[in-house]
Design a protein around this motif. Structure first.
Motif: not given
Length: 286
Positions: A21, A167-173
């Motif tokens: 995260s 971060c986007r690749s980990k689902g974090i906008d």
């Protein structure tokens, strides 16, 4: 391996790309694998309408050998119009205020706090700059092109964009602010001088003075702006025994009957003398 080294390695992992995260608004890492006490960070400015919106700033973190028992120090290397360049910032989370540091805090918590404090009023804060908003907006745009050797030739903006894609690749906008990312309420900026409201405590209230003439003057205020406790009872002053009066009057504690005692003694003495003389005369007659 020492407890400090284990703690720093853990925090480095939590702030690395392998973290489950990561924050899309900042990242930090040791400058080299051989020195875990010298870190650099890259941080995005607060969102609009902040004058720092769109800015990407770079800074340095120096950790003491006793970390986390003692706090790190933070400084910005990128001009921002909010913090002086390459000067330690005075925070409750920094080395300026070791008494307020909590070992449970870490580098991530500190960076969240610094980002939230950027829109605050410097108020004479050590390391703070009170520049006009137009200057801050101009520096925010220039900060995007700033480069540090630790970024391997990338600009601040390029390095942060690459980080945000991860971060986007980990689902974090990256376009959303982190939920629950507000710093603990115990964290705060510190200033060199107390605010005006605290300074007013130095003013003397004439009514109170007239009612408390037996009391000593007010002690004033402390450096933190807190008024010191005021004594309401008169301070006892040691008394010096007074010298006897030269007029011959007896001291206050001497009994006023002493002259009669002297007269009685004199009378007895005279009677004894009279009896001796009478006996001598009687012997001569015989």
């Amino acid at each position: 391996m020492s407890a400090t080294t284990r703690r720093l390695m853990k925090e480095a992992a939590e702030l690395s790309a392998s973290s489950p995260s990561p924050s899309p608004h900042f990242f930090a890492h040791p400058v080299s694998d051989s020195n875990l006490f010298d870190w650099h960070f890259t941080i995005a400015g607060p969102p609009a309408p902040s004058p720092y919106a769109g800015g990407v700033y770079h800074g340095r973190i120096v950790l003491p050998p006793q970390y986390p028992l003692r706090p790190p120090s933070f400084r910005f290397l990128t001009p921002s119009g909010r913090f002086e360049v390459n000067r330690e910032i005075c925070l409750s989370i920094s080395g300026h205020h070791e008494e307020t540091w909590q070992p449970a805090w870490g580098i991530r918590t500190a960076l969240v706090a610094i980002r939230s404090f950027m829109d605050g009023d410097p108020k004479g804060q050590i390391g703070g700059v009170d520049a006009p908003d137009e200057v801050r907006r101009m520096l925010a745009q220039k900060s995007r092109e700033w480069r540090c050797e630790c970024l391997q030739g990338k600009t601040n903006a390029e390095a942060l964009q690459e980080w945000r894609e991860m971060c986007r690749s980990k689902g974090i906008d990256p376009d959303e602010e982190e939920k629950g990312a507000a710093p603990p309420k115990e964290m705060q900026l510190h200033v060199k001088n107390p605010p005006e409201s605290a300074k007013s405590g130095n003013e003397t209230n004439t009514t109170s003075v007239s009612q408390e003439q037996s009391s000593p003057p007010r002690a004033g205020t402390t450096e933190s702006g807190m008024e010191q406790p005021r004594t309401t009872a008169a301070v006892a002053t040691p008394r010096t025994p007074s010298a006897p009066s030269s007029t011959g009057s007896p001291p206050p504690n001497v009994s006023q009957e002493s002259p009669w005692l002297d007269r009685a003694i004199i009378g007895v003495f005279i009677a004894l003398v009279f009896m001796i003389l009478r006996r001598l005369v009687h012997m001569d007659v015989l």
